[in-house]
Design a protein around this motif. Sequence first.
Motif: not given
Length: 427
Positions: A16-27, A292-297, A330-333
Motif C-alpha cells: 500500500v503506497g507507491a512512494g520511495f519505499g513502496g516502489l523499492a519493495c515492488a522492484k 525486521d520491520l514487522s508491525v508489533d503484534g 529494497t531490504f524488505l522486498g
Amino acid sequence: MEELSNVGSRPRVVIVGAGFGGLACAKALADTEVDVTVIDRRNHNLFQPLLYQVATAALSPADISEPIRRTLGRSDNIHVLMGEVVSIDPNARTVSLADGAAIPYDRLVLATGSKYNYFGNEDWQKHAPGLKSIHEARQIRHRLLLAFEQAERSQDEAEQRRLLTSVVIGGGPTGVEMAGAISELGRFMIERDFRTLRPEQLHVVLVEAGPRILATFPENLSNYAADYLRNIGVDIRLNTPVEDVTAEGVQVKDGFLPASCIVWGAGVKASPAADWLGISPGPGGRLPVARDLSVDGLEGVYAIGDTALALDEDGEALPALAQVAKQQGTFLGKALKSSLLKGAAVPNFRFHNRGNTAVIGRNAAIFDFGTWQLKGRFAWLLWAIVHVYLLVNFEKRLLVSVQWIWRYTTRQRGARLIDENFIAPDK
C-alpha cells in the motif's frame, strides 16, 4: 463486499503506497514467483524532494512524476491498483478499499508515507498548503505568480506590500528550500520582467518556533544556512510560534504578518495506517515496528518509510527521509522473496546513513555525513547529482539535468504559467 483474489496459489504480497519505499519493495519483488499488488490512491509516483521547484516555477509536474503503471509495468507479476484504502482486517488478511473491494494478502507492506501536521488546526491548510502533492505545489505557484501580477497593477501601497510578502512556516529543509527559492525567483522576476515593482519590495519571512533553523543539522551548518538566507533577503523569525493562519496572513506572537502566499512546512505526521489496523500509533502517528520491520503484534504485516517507527541499533527513531524508505523497501522486498519462496526468516534491517542534505539557494547547500560535513557550492553540486540520480528513470534525469543547466545559465524559470481556471480551495 466484493473480493478480488489472485489466480493460482502463488504467495501474495500487497504493498500500500507507491512512494520511495513502496516502489523499492515492488522492484525487489519484480519478476519472481510472487504475485504483487501495489495500491495507491494516485496513479503516479512523485519525487517529493523536488516539489518545491514545481511550486517556484523551476520544474513542471511531469518532470518529477511518472505513472506507477509505467514504472512497474514491465513486470508481469506486479498488479497496480488505483484505489483508496479504508480498513485492514489482519485476521482475514484483507485490505478493504473505498469502492468495496477486498484485496487478500499473505504479506502486507504499508508504505503510505506522511502528511503535514497542522497540530489540530486543520482549517489552516486551505490558507497554508504544504508540499506533499502536485496539487499543493501548483496551488502555491499559482498564488505566488498571481500575487506579482496583482502587485504590478495595485495602486494601494499596503495592498502591494501584502501581495509581495510570502510567509514560510517551519525552518526545516522544506521551509528553508522554499524560502530561498521564493526569494531568488521573486527578485529575479521583479528585476527583469516587472516595470512598477522594485526587488527591495519583496518580503519573504521564514517563521520557526524553535531557536534555530535546520535543527536536525549541526549548528555550524544551521548558522551557515541562516546567514545565506539573510544575505538573499529572507527575514528569519526564530522562537516565533504561529498562533493563527487566515487568507490575509499569519498571526504570530509579535503581531500579524499580512501575506499573499503562505507555505506550511512545520512538521509531518504519518498516514492513518494505525487507524486501518485498529491499533495505537507511536509518536507522530507512526506504526511501531520490530527490527525486521514487522508491525508489533500483527503477523504478516510490515511497515516502512514515514509510516514506520523503526529504531536503529542505539534505540533512536530513524528519520522520515527518502533514503530510509528506499533502503527499507529494497531490504524488505528481497527479504520477503526469500521468506516466501525459500522459507528463510526475515532478518533485522540496518540503516546505512548516506548523509542528510538541504539546498538553500543558488550555489548553496549543506550536507551532514555525521563524521564530516560539506557546505557551499560543492555541496550544492553534490545535492544536484544525488537528486538527479534518485529520479525514477533516465528520461526524467535527462530532462531535469537539461532544465537545471539552462536555468543556472540564464536564471530563467520555464514553468511560470498561471492557470486562469485554477480555483484555490479558499476561494
